[in-house]
Write a protein that holds these residues in place. Structure first.
Motif, short mmCIF file in Angstrom:
data_model
loop_
_atom_site.label_atom_id
_atom_site.label_comp_id
_atom_site.label_asym_id
_atom_site.label_seq_id
_atom_site.Cartn_x
_atom_site.Cartn_y
_atom_site.Cartn_z
N PRO A 296 0.88 -1.05 0.02
CA PRO A 296 0.02 -0.07 0.05
C PRO A 296 0.91 1.09 -0.10
O PRO A 296 2.31 1.28 0.35
CB PRO A 296 -0.79 -0.07 1.33
N LEU A 297 0.23 2.29 -0.49
CA LEU A 297 1.00 3.59 -0.79
C LEU A 297 1.38 4.17 0.58
O LEU A 297 2.54 4.62 0.55
CB LEU A 297 -0.01 4.49 -1.59
N GLN A 298 0.63 4.06 1.53
CA GLN A 298 1.12 4.82 2.80
C GLN A 298 2.32 4.18 3.54
O GLN A 298 2.95 4.55 4.30
CB GLN A 298 -0.05 4.71 4.00
N ALA B 264 -2.93 -4.66 -2.36
CA ALA B 264 -2.47 -3.49 -3.31
C ALA B 264 -2.93 -3.61 -4.57
O ALA B 264 -3.18 -2.32 -5.44
CB ALA B 264 -0.87 -3.19 -3.33
N LYS B 265 -2.84 -4.90 -5.19
CA LYS B 265 -3.43 -4.90 -6.64
C LYS B 265 -4.80 -4.71 -6.91
O LYS B 265 -5.07 -4.02 -8.00
CB LYS B 265 -3.06 -6.34 -7.19
N ASN B 266 -5.64 -4.93 -5.76
CA ASN B 266 -6.94 -4.85 -5.99
C ASN B 266 -7.94 -3.83 -5.18
O ASN B 266 -8.71 -3.34 -5.60
CB ASN B 266 -7.62 -6.07 -5.79
N ASN C 19 -1.71 0.83 -8.85
CA ASN C 19 -1.69 1.77 -9.79
C ASN C 19 -0.82 2.96 -9.55
O ASN C 19 -0.15 3.45 -10.18
CB ASN C 19 -3.19 2.36 -10.29
N LEU C 20 -0.88 3.53 -8.25
CA LEU C 20 -0.45 4.73 -7.87
C LEU C 20 1.12 4.47 -7.60
O LEU C 20 1.95 5.37 -7.93
CB LEU C 20 -1.32 5.46 -6.60
N GLN D 291 -0.47 1.18 -14.48
CA GLN D 291 -1.18 2.61 -13.84
C GLN D 291 -2.59 2.89 -14.37
O GLN D 291 -3.13 3.42 -14.04
CB GLN D 291 -0.17 3.65 -14.34
N VAL D 292 -2.98 1.66 -15.21
CA VAL D 292 -4.19 1.85 -15.84
C VAL D 292 -5.50 1.53 -14.59
O VAL D 292 -5.29 0.47 -14.24
CB VAL D 292 -4.64 1.18 -17.12
N MET D 293 -6.38 2.25 -14.65
CA MET D 293 -7.52 2.15 -13.54
C MET D 293 -8.24 0.84 -13.80
O MET D 293 -8.17 0.12 -14.76
CB MET D 293 -8.51 3.17 -13.63
#
Length: 570
Positions: A27-29, A207-209, A233-234, A415-417
């Motif tokens: 995860p981004l955080q 993170a993937k989903n 994605n991010l 990176q695609v939504m």
């Protein structure tokens, strides 16, 4: 179409840019946490004189996350952040992710109608806002699923004595002060932070989903749609950005964050880039050319992501020569086409590199970029980023177009939504055999460089903002004197494009430009309000009565060219 995809752009990659990247599936955080553990005392952000370290931001993000938990926020809930760039916007963004909730970035310029749509569509449970926009939120609160409002002020994170002076400046500027009534539904941001514990929240994130962000965008229908972007994605798009800028001093750059974080471009190449790279972000709540020049000189800015309007504003500032801009190494231009003259003049001023890229919200957002230290063909949006496949869909054959042939750009990459929030039909319509249809018409040359020639969508790009004609038209149609209206983008030397409205009045009715301007400002954000009005007796239409928007656009293009020729001959 897999076998037909060619990747001639890879031949231009320098050795330092990888063709493929192994992305972290976390995860981004976690990147903020890593920064706090590895470099706790390193400055992460600078805001109008106040500085916060990685550990300080991480601590407050944890406190914010625990405050959200006390308010009932759980994994999968949506939390709207309606803030200008500030420490609060960074803290609330990462704090929201720490709960497993989904961030809904909301433009603080939105009027009530726009806020209501976004809150209803996303089903947001909590919204974080500045005190100045609090009345707007309360006017629509009961029409949404919102349960709590968290209110902050700019002064909350200003250093002494600016924090004491700000209320007087605010009163002078706005001629009023908002009185916030704190209760069981309305909470003080600073009090929540002070009273909460910095406890880590046990969280299982895929993170993937799992979604990290709902970023709203429009389309040919004008209906704002929530783009579902996952943590992966991010993380992938920010990682691609970091690897593309291979000559920078990773972890020691000073990033100017004047692009709004509520815009996916500013969020990725400004905020997330700084956190993941371990570099310092210098945050500005809005772009002001004189202030930016001062900040570049004082803070020794090295990386400056921006929009063409920002660079135009700087090079045309009468005092630009008085400032030392030599610290700037590179500038990342996006959101609108970058004029070659602007690139050349800005590079001459800074001795840094200014290169143009391309992307869209549905791709987190960057897909292409020119080489910062390599070949940059004039007018090109550059090369696809690592792991990003791009193809041109031929309108004639439905297959991959030949080099030089114009068609619709299609994108495929990490990176695609996932798709559009609660809009399965719209999601299905925008994907073609696993490729994302961008709605942008362009071509690839023989060497693999890409060019945009037109937009399939009717979107207007003004000052870096996406403006959708139908939204403006729907507002103007509410005016009692208007029979027909069409809004288009016309060339503007500063904003790139500006909004022009063609109006047909009802028989026997009258309306002035001033009256329509005042009407629009009540129902639209300022940047969406038409700057030009033209009254006509009729609009060009097809045999079945459909307005020919393209005809009006072509008329304006001819007028612009004629004006340019006349100016040169004189």
């Amino acid at each position: 179409m897999e076998e037909a995809v060619k990747r001639p752009w890879l031949e231009h990659y320098p050795a330092e840019i990888p063709v493929h990247i192994e992305y972290d599936e976390k995860p981004l955080q976690e990147y903020l946490k890593a920064g706090a553990q590895q470099t706790p005392d390193k400055t992460l952000l600078h805001f109008m004189g106040k500085e916060m370290t990685f550990s300080e931001v991480y601590d407050e993000a944890l406190r914010f996350a625990n405050s959200l938990r006390k308010l009932g926020v759980v994994k999968g809930d949506r939390v709207a952040i309606m803030l200008a760039n500030s420490p609060q916007s960074v803290i609330s963004y990462y704090g929201t992710l720490m709960t497993g909730a989904v961030v809904v970035q909301t433009n603080p310029l939105y009027v009530e109608r726009e806020i209501e749509h976004q809150m209803v569509d996303s089903g947001a449970k909590v919204i974080v806002c500045m005190d100045l926009v609090y009345p707007r939120i309360m006017n629509i609160f009961n029409k949404t699923k919102l349960e709590h409002v968290i209110v902050t002020e700019i002064k909350d994170y200003l250093p002494f004595p600016k924090n004491l002076m700000y209320p007087f400046v605010q009163k002078k500027k706005y001629a009023f002060k908002v009185e916030v009534k704190f209760n069981s539904k309305t909470h003080s941001f600073t009090k929540l932070i002070k009273t909460a514990a910095p406890d880590k929240i046990p969280l299982d994130v895929d993170a993937k989903n799992d979604l990290a962000l709902l970023q709203y965008t429009g389309g040919t229908t004008g209906a704002a749609k929530g783009v579902m972007l996952t943590h992966f994605n991010l993380v992938a798009n920010t990682t691609q950005c970091i690897r593309w800028m291979y000559q920078i001093d990773h972890g020691n750059e000073v990033i100017l964050c004047a692009l709004p974080f509520f815009h996916v471009y500013g969020m990725t190449v400004g905020m997330n880039f700084s956190v993941m790279d371990g570099s310092k972000m210098v945050i500005l709540p809005k772009f002001d050319a004189k202030q930016v020049l001062k900040v570049i000189e004082r803070e020794k800015i090295t990386v400056f992501p921006g929009a063409p309007t920002m660079y135009i504003g700087l090079i045309n500032n009468k005092d630009v020569q008085k400032y030392d801009l030599s610290s700037v190494k590179l500038c990342i231009s996006g959101s609108a086409p970058l004029p070659l003259e602007v690139q050349q003049r800005f590079e001459a001023l800074t001795v840094g590199r200014l290169s143009e890229g391309f992307g869209l919200t549905e791709a987190s957002p960057v897909t292409h970029f020119n080489l910062m230290w390599g070949k940059r063909p004039a007018g090109s949006i550059g090369l696809p980023w690592p792991d990003t496949d791009v193809a041109i869909l031929s309108a004639e054959t439905g297959e991959e177009a030949e080099p030089g042939e114009v068609g619709e750009l299609m994108i495929r990459g990490p990176q695609v939504m996932k798709g559009y929030w609660n809009r399965p039909e719209d999601t299905e319509a925008v994907f073609h055999d696993g490729w994302l249809l961008t709605g942008d018409m362009g071509y690839m040359d023989e060497e693999g460089f890409f060019y945009i020639v037109d937009r399939k969508k009717d979107m207007i790009l003004a000052g870096g903002f996406n403006i959708y004609p139908r939204e403006i038209e729907e507002v103007l149609y509410e005016h009692e004197a208007i029979q027909e209206v069409v809004a288009i983008g016309v060339p503007d030397p500063y904003r790139g494009e500006t909004v022009k409205a063609f109006i047909v009045l009802k028989e026997g009715c009258q309306a002035t430009e001033k009256e329509l301007d005042e009407f629009c400002r009540k129902h639209l954000s300022a940047y969406k309000v038409p700057r030009i009005y033209e009254f006509r007796s009729e609009l060009p239409k097809t045999m079945v009565g459909k307005v020919l928007r393209r005809v009006l656009i072509e008329e304006e293009e001819r007028l612009a060219k004629a004006g340019s020729k006349a100016k040169k001959s004189s």
